[in-house]
Design an enzyme around this catalytic site. Structure first.
Site, mmCIF file in Angstrom:
data_model
loop_
_atom_site.group_PDB
_atom_site.id
_atom_site.type_symbol
_atom_site.label_atom_id
_atom_site.label_comp_id
_atom_site.label_asym_id
_atom_site.label_seq_id
_atom_site.Cartn_x
_atom_site.Cartn_y
_atom_site.Cartn_z
ATOM 1 N N HIS A 61 0.872 -1.180 0.000
ATOM 2 C CA HIS A 61 0.000 0.000 0.000
ATOM 3 C C HIS A 61 0.905 1.224 0.000
ATOM 4 O O HIS A 61 1.880 1.252 0.762
ATOM 5 C CB HIS A 61 -0.793 0.122 1.297
ATOM 6 C CG HIS A 61 -1.775 -0.945 1.564
ATOM 7 N ND1 HIS A 61 -3.128 -0.701 1.594
ATOM 8 C CD2 HIS A 61 -1.624 -2.256 1.862
ATOM 9 C CE1 HIS A 61 -3.771 -1.810 1.909
ATOM 10 N NE2 HIS A 61 -2.872 -2.774 2.074
ATOM 11 N N TYR A 114 -5.810 -7.030 -1.986
ATOM 12 C CA TYR A 114 -5.942 -5.887 -2.906
ATOM 13 C C TYR A 114 -5.320 -6.187 -4.261
ATOM 14 O O TYR A 114 -4.534 -7.134 -4.398
ATOM 15 C CB TYR A 114 -5.330 -4.622 -2.292
ATOM 16 C CG TYR A 114 -3.905 -4.734 -1.792
ATOM 17 C CD1 TYR A 114 -2.818 -4.486 -2.609
ATOM 18 C CD2 TYR A 114 -3.648 -5.062 -0.455
ATOM 19 C CE1 TYR A 114 -1.509 -4.565 -2.129
ATOM 20 C CE2 TYR A 114 -2.346 -5.150 0.029
ATOM 21 C CZ TYR A 114 -1.278 -4.900 -0.816
ATOM 22 O OH TYR A 114 0.003 -4.972 -0.347
HETATM 23 P P1 FAD Z 1 14.354 -3.032 3.795
HETATM 24 O O1 FAD Z 1 13.282 -2.857 2.777
HETATM 25 O O2 FAD Z 1 14.382 -4.289 4.610
HETATM 26 O O3 FAD Z 1 15.732 -2.854 3.039
HETATM 27 C C1 FAD Z 1 16.959 -3.125 3.661
HETATM 28 C C2 FAD Z 1 17.990 -3.318 2.568
HETATM 29 O O4 FAD Z 1 19.261 -3.401 3.171
HETATM 30 C C3 FAD Z 1 17.779 -4.623 1.788
HETATM 31 O O5 FAD Z 1 17.859 -4.365 0.412
HETATM 32 C C4 FAD Z 1 18.922 -5.507 2.272
HETATM 33 O O6 FAD Z 1 19.357 -6.438 1.294
HETATM 34 C C5 FAD Z 1 19.994 -4.476 2.599
HETATM 35 N N1 FAD Z 1 20.965 -4.920 3.618
HETATM 36 C C6 FAD Z 1 20.711 -5.533 4.798
HETATM 37 N N2 FAD Z 1 21.849 -5.797 5.457
HETATM 38 C C7 FAD Z 1 22.861 -5.326 4.679
HETATM 39 C C8 FAD Z 1 24.279 -5.305 4.822
HETATM 40 N N3 FAD Z 1 24.895 -5.813 5.911
HETATM 41 N N4 FAD Z 1 25.013 -4.734 3.840
HETATM 42 C C9 FAD Z 1 24.424 -4.212 2.734
HETATM 43 N N5 FAD Z 1 23.076 -4.219 2.542
HETATM 44 C C10 FAD Z 1 22.307 -4.764 3.516
HETATM 45 N N6 FAD Z 1 5.093 -1.218 4.387
HETATM 46 C C11 FAD Z 1 4.263 -0.335 3.779
HETATM 47 O O7 FAD Z 1 4.542 0.885 3.791
HETATM 48 N N7 FAD Z 1 3.121 -0.750 3.136
HETATM 49 C C12 FAD Z 1 2.763 -2.084 3.107
HETATM 50 O O8 FAD Z 1 1.746 -2.438 2.505
HETATM 51 C C13 FAD Z 1 3.620 -3.045 3.756
HETATM 52 N N8 FAD Z 1 3.326 -4.361 3.751
HETATM 53 C C14 FAD Z 1 4.164 -5.263 4.392
HETATM 54 C C15 FAD Z 1 3.839 -6.625 4.441
HETATM 55 C C16 FAD Z 1 4.673 -7.540 5.091
HETATM 56 C C17 FAD Z 1 4.276 -9.000 5.173
HETATM 57 C C18 FAD Z 1 5.890 -7.091 5.683
HETATM 58 C C19 FAD Z 1 6.818 -8.067 6.365
HETATM 59 C C20 FAD Z 1 6.211 -5.736 5.638
HETATM 60 C C21 FAD Z 1 5.354 -4.810 5.014
HETATM 61 N N9 FAD Z 1 5.640 -3.438 4.988
HETATM 62 C C22 FAD Z 1 4.799 -2.550 4.389
HETATM 63 C C23 FAD Z 1 6.829 -2.933 5.690
HETATM 64 C C24 FAD Z 1 7.962 -2.667 4.736
HETATM 65 O O9 FAD Z 1 8.226 -3.792 3.939
HETATM 66 C C25 FAD Z 1 9.224 -2.273 5.502
HETATM 67 O O10 FAD Z 1 8.920 -1.384 6.529
HETATM 68 C C26 FAD Z 1 10.195 -1.619 4.530
HETATM 69 O O11 FAD Z 1 10.609 -2.564 3.566
HETATM 70 C C27 FAD Z 1 11.394 -1.045 5.273
HETATM 71 O O12 FAD Z 1 12.279 -0.481 4.337
HETATM 72 P P2 FAD Z 1 13.826 -0.351 4.680
HETATM 73 O O13 FAD Z 1 14.434 0.257 3.471
HETATM 74 O O14 FAD Z 1 13.995 0.279 5.992
HETATM 75 O O15 FAD Z 1 14.319 -1.856 4.855
#
Ligand code: FAD
Length: 382
Positions: free
Chosen positions: A47, A215
């Protein structure tokens, strides 16, 4: 002339990609280090609330995302057993008018690709798994699993729930397993035609201890997606997710409405993910290191705002660094935390409680928020 100041972002997920795009647009030199060798279109939807679309407007990807995704007129909540409506939350034109942007549901891989396309060529380095990070006071040294290293003036930890950078700031600590899992499945739209049932654009089916959110992920409605929350005593697997099955789904949703049974019947592949979170962190930055997104405030996903918070963080951090300049990163980090912590912590709490939009409530505090319109509250530099 002094050397060019550089920002390193660790993690090119939804938050890291947003931060990189916005910071580059603001004129900063940014390199992104991502552990994955490449990204693939994993089976999951997302979403995107109007609060997030307003950030995407700045990145120039609001329009293509809106065109690509489904724009539900309502978020419906219904009783899983009886089908009775528990809430009808207006979105569609109402969202555009009242919250200032569209409410979109889309495939998360498609959204991420749009985000990655905003980044400067050559600025994303794949296959770079961060191993160690050392803040010398003068700069930061990063070393990667492939034996290479990099240096930067500041480092943004956008490396998700198992963040190495959070670990460098606060010590090793596994996230909490919440006791729930999420099943995720994509269903071909043409599979639905054989049923004499209505498949609503955005609907959450609820009973006491579990739910199924459903959805469309495309404008053409040719891909329907469900994601659940189901109690599951322990997560004994080593993997980030495992395969589930139609049989497991029928068992978990026994007695649920015929529409839910039809979705399970149409399921070809379904995966199961542990839902983990952390308590709010005592600090978001120290020295030259700062956290955003799931590295900082991971939550159960039930408000569909986890990525939203990561993307809002990216926008606010860019705003604060633009305000102070990179040399005064300490003030920028303090400002950033002072202007993000309350909101992210509130969203984290409501999301973990899984109450959002179950009944007829006003979501304006979430969807109406515009990160660029917030007067900056002062922060105290660490
Ligand atoms: P991430 O997306 O986890 O990205 C972290 C990145 O860092 C990854 O690419 C990983 O490979 C990289 N990484 C990790 N460790 C290292 C390392 N040591 N060195 C180099 N790279 C590294 N959010 C919404 O807003 N809407 C939704 O509808 C929604 N639905 C969801 C449904 C589910 C089932 C889940 C589990 C989550 C959902 N979320 C949703 C939450 C959302 O997916 C996360 O909050 C979001 O992905 C966080 O983004 P981020 O960039 O902080 O982390």
């Amino acid at each position: 002339m002094g050397k060019t100041q550089r920002i390193a972002i660790v993690g090119a997920g939804l938050g890291g990609a947003a931060a990189a795009g916005l910071l580059q647009q603001a004129g900063f030199q940014v390199d992104v280090y991502e552990q994955a060798p490449e990204f693939s279109r994993l089976g999951a939807g997302i979403h995107v609330g109007p609060n997030v679309m307003k950030v995407f407007r700045r990145l120039g990807i609001e329009k293509p995302l809106e065109e690509m995704g489904s724009k539900p007129d309502f978020w419906f909540s219904r009783d899983g057993f009886t089908g009775d409506y528990l809430s009808r939350i207006p979105l569609g034109d109402f969202a555009k008018r009242e919250y200032g942007a569209a409410y979109v549901t889309v495939h998360r891989g498609d959204m991420h690709l749009l985000q990655m396309d905003t980044l400067a060529p050559g600025s994303v380095h794949f296959d770079k798994r961060l191993e160690t990070i050392t803040d010398s006071g003068d700069d930061v040294r990063l070393t990667f699993a492939d034996g290479t290293e990099a240096r930067a003036d500041i480092v943004i930890g956008a490396d998700g729930i198992n963040s190495r950078i959070r670990e460098a700031l606060l010590g090793a600590e596994a996230p909490n397993y919440s006791g729930w899992v999420a099943h995720r499945a994509l269903i071909r739209g043409d599979q639905l035609a054989k049923y004499d049932l209505t498949f609503e654009d955005c609907i959450k089916w609820w009973t006491e201890d579990r739910h199924m959110m459903v959805y469309f992920t495309t404008e053409k409605r040719d891909e329907y997606y469900y994601v659940t929350g189901v109690p599951h005593p322990a997560w004994d697997f080593q993997e980030a997710f495992v395969d589930s099955s139609r049989e497991e789904m029928f068992e978990a949703f026994q007695g649920y409405h015929p529409t839910v049974q039809a979705l399970i019947e149409c399921t070809e592949e379904v995966t199961k993910w542990p839902l983990r979170n952390r308590n709010p962190l005592p600090l978001w930055s120290r020295g030259r290191l700062v956290l955003l997104g799931d590295a900082c405030h991971p939550m159960k996903p039930h408000m569909a705002q986890g990525a939203g918070m990561a993307i809002e963080d990216a926008a606010m951090l860019t705003r604060c660094l633009s305000e102070t300049g990179l040399t005064d990163y300490r003030t920028a980090f303090a400002l950033y935390e002072a202007n993000r912590k309350d909101r992210a912590t509130r969203v984290q709490a409501v999301s973990n409680a899984n109450t959002f939009l179950r009944t007829q409530e006003d979501p304006a505090w979430v969807f109406g928020y515009d990160v660029y319109e917030q007067p900056l509250r002062e922060g105290i530099a660490a």
